[in-house]
Design a protein around this motif. Structure first.
Motif, short mmCIF file in Angstrom:
data_model
loop_
_atom_site.label_atom_id
_atom_site.label_comp_id
_atom_site.label_asym_id
_atom_site.label_seq_id
_atom_site.Cartn_x
_atom_site.Cartn_y
_atom_site.Cartn_z
N UNK A 12 -5.38 7.42 -1.28
CA UNK A 12 -4.45 6.41 -0.27
C UNK A 12 -5.43 5.12 0.34
N UNK A 13 -6.57 5.27 0.37
CA UNK A 13 -7.30 4.22 0.86
C UNK A 13 -7.48 3.15 -0.08
N UNK A 14 -7.63 3.34 -1.69
CA UNK A 14 -7.65 2.44 -2.42
C UNK A 14 -6.29 1.88 -2.68
N UNK A 15 -5.20 2.69 -2.43
CA UNK A 15 -3.80 2.47 -2.62
C UNK A 15 -3.56 1.16 -1.33
N UNK A 16 -3.84 1.63 -0.19
CA UNK A 16 -3.79 0.48 0.90
C UNK A 16 -4.41 -0.60 0.51
N UNK A 17 -5.25 -0.78 0.12
CA UNK A 17 -6.01 -2.05 -0.36
C UNK A 17 -5.44 -2.65 -1.45
N UNK A 18 -4.88 -1.82 -2.30
CA UNK A 18 -4.14 -2.39 -3.54
C UNK A 18 -2.89 -3.03 -3.08
N UNK A 19 -1.89 -2.58 -2.34
CA UNK A 19 -1.01 -3.25 -1.90
C UNK A 19 -1.04 -4.54 -1.08
N UNK A 20 -2.17 -4.43 -0.37
CA UNK A 20 -2.45 -5.56 0.22
C UNK A 20 -3.08 -6.81 -0.59
N UNK A 21 -3.50 -6.42 -1.57
CA UNK A 21 -3.93 -7.36 -2.81
C UNK A 21 -2.86 -7.86 -3.46
N UNK A 22 -1.82 -7.04 -3.91
CA UNK A 22 -0.69 -7.33 -4.47
C UNK A 22 0.00 -8.31 -3.76
N UNK A 23 0.27 -8.17 -2.55
CA UNK A 23 0.98 -9.08 -1.52
C UNK A 23 0.12 -10.60 -1.32
N UNK A 24 -1.09 -10.43 -1.39
CA UNK A 24 -1.87 -11.56 -1.06
C UNK A 24 -2.09 -12.46 -2.36
N UNK A 25 -2.03 -11.87 -3.59
CA UNK A 25 -2.66 -12.66 -4.83
C UNK A 25 -1.30 -12.76 -5.79
N UNK A 26 -0.23 -11.70 -5.96
CA UNK A 26 0.76 -11.83 -6.85
C UNK A 26 2.00 -12.17 -6.12
N UNK A 27 2.28 -11.11 -5.19
CA UNK A 27 3.79 -11.24 -4.54
C UNK A 27 3.68 -12.20 -3.28
N UNK A 28 3.29 -13.29 -3.58
CA UNK A 28 2.76 -14.54 -2.48
C UNK A 28 4.35 -14.96 -1.71
N UNK A 29 4.22 -15.58 -0.59
CA UNK A 29 5.33 -16.04 -0.21
C UNK A 29 6.06 -17.14 -0.93
N UNK A 30 5.42 -17.76 -1.54
CA UNK A 30 5.87 -18.97 -2.42
C UNK A 30 5.60 -18.95 -3.90
N UNK A 31 6.28 -19.12 -4.91
CA UNK A 31 5.94 -19.03 -6.30
C UNK A 31 5.30 -17.58 -6.59
#
Length: 355
Positions: A184-203
């Protein structure tokens, strides 16, 4: 003929973790996948990252750890030193709570952070997000984090039509369904990375996303429409006057703000109250901290806080004498005092206009 082995079943969490193992960000406070993280490091980073970017936090985090390697060191540090080291990160109540939390961990928990969300929530300055993040990342507890990155990912995957902030309850429930019991610790960091680098607010870079096949917004082609947000109210405007006082040696007179309230305990150039109306500049002499030959400096300083924008007019006087309420600080020593960003702007603007 040997029988084929059945293909291992995957889950959204396992897909994301596989992506994280290949593409995770390398951050100063982060341990390698599967390794135990230091709770002090995780907590310090998470407090700093509130309302602040990763790029900005990096040097502050490194400096804090160099000065105060353990939570006991931070607990014993003078508050003024902590505020000075924090200057530039903003939201200074976080710095005061950082000190209080460190003291509480040392005094009430023997220098060890509680391992559960419930225990962490009882500490000063720790809210639901930080408690979940520390519990998951430092102690590998299956805690569900919900920050802006996770909200955006969940809102897009499920095309949640309810606008924020009303949608938070729904988004938290959705996020909880994805939180695994394994890593769960790696998952928490993974989903934050997903939002920060891939699922970004624009584009958003959907072509790289491990969840794109199950994302409803991607299927509909309207990713940037989510999360929906309620219209923002107009930001209030406030106004004030700052009084820049210099002695014959060119030192600047500073004073300490009250411990409670906005920028509590920080150092400032003497200032009037910050009101919701433009000051009559003819009354500046009446508001000044002492009698002197004040002159108004050209231009003004604008600083945007979370809940309002502040516009400051500057008056300056040179060769003055002040009482013990103030401290004289040389220009080359300003980095050693707890001067918040707005006051750094004031000093920079004032000195430029006085040249």
């Amino acid at each position: 003929m040997p029988r084929k082995q059945p293909k291992a079943m995957t889950t959204p969490a396992s897909d994301l973790l596989a992506w994280y193992d290949r593409h995770r960000r390398y951050l100063p406070w982060r341990s390698a996948p599967g390794e135990t993280a230091d709770p002090y490091h995780v907590w310090l980073a998470e407090i700093m990252l509130q309302q602040t970017t990763v790029v900005t936090v990096g040097p502050y985090y490194t400096d804090f750890l160099a000065r105060w390697p353990t939570v006991a060191d931070l607990a014993a540090a003078p508050l003024d030193d902590v505020l000075t080291a924090w200057a530039g990160l903003g939201y200074y109540a976080r710095a005061r709570n950082l000190k209080k939390c460190a003291q509480t961990v040392v005094a009430e928990h023997g220098g060890h952070f509680p391992r559960t969300e419930e225990g962490l929530l009882k500490l000063p300055g720790i809210g639901p997000y930080t408690a979940a993040a520390v519990a998951a990342i430092a102690f590998d507890q299956p805690a569900t984090i919900l920050d802006g990155n996770v909200e955006r990912v969940m809102a897009r995957i499920h095309r949640v039509a309810t606008p924020l902030p009303k949608a938070k309850v729904e988004l938290r429930a959705l996020a909880a369904r994805y939180t695994p019991d394994v890593r769960p610790g790696d998952y928490a960091q993974a989903i934050m990375d997903l939002g920060a680098t891939i699922c970004t607010p624009a584009r958003p870079r959907c072509f790289l996303c491990p969840w794109r096949e199950t994302c409803a917004a991607h299927a509909a082609g309207d990713m940037e429409s989510f999360p929906r947000k309620s219209p923002k109210a107009a930001r209030p405007q406030r106004y004030g006057i700052c009084f820049l006082m210099l002695d014959k040696a060119g030192r600047i007179a500073l004073e300490k703000r009250p411990e409670k309230g906005l920028l509590g305990g920080m150092v400032q150039v003497p200032t009037s109250d910050w009101l919701g109306k433009v000051f009559d500049q003819d009354t500046a002499a009446d508001l000044a901290p002492l009698k002197a030959k004040w002159r108004r400096l050209d231009g003004s300083v604008t600083h945007v806080f979370t809940h309002f924008a502040l516009h400051l007019t500057l008056f300056a006087a040179t060769g003055v004498k002040v009482d013990s309420r103030y401290q004289w600080v040389g220009i080359d020593q300003l980095g050693n005092v707890a001067l918040p960003s707005v006051m750094r702007k004031v000093v920079a603007h004032g000195l430029a206009k006085l040249v």
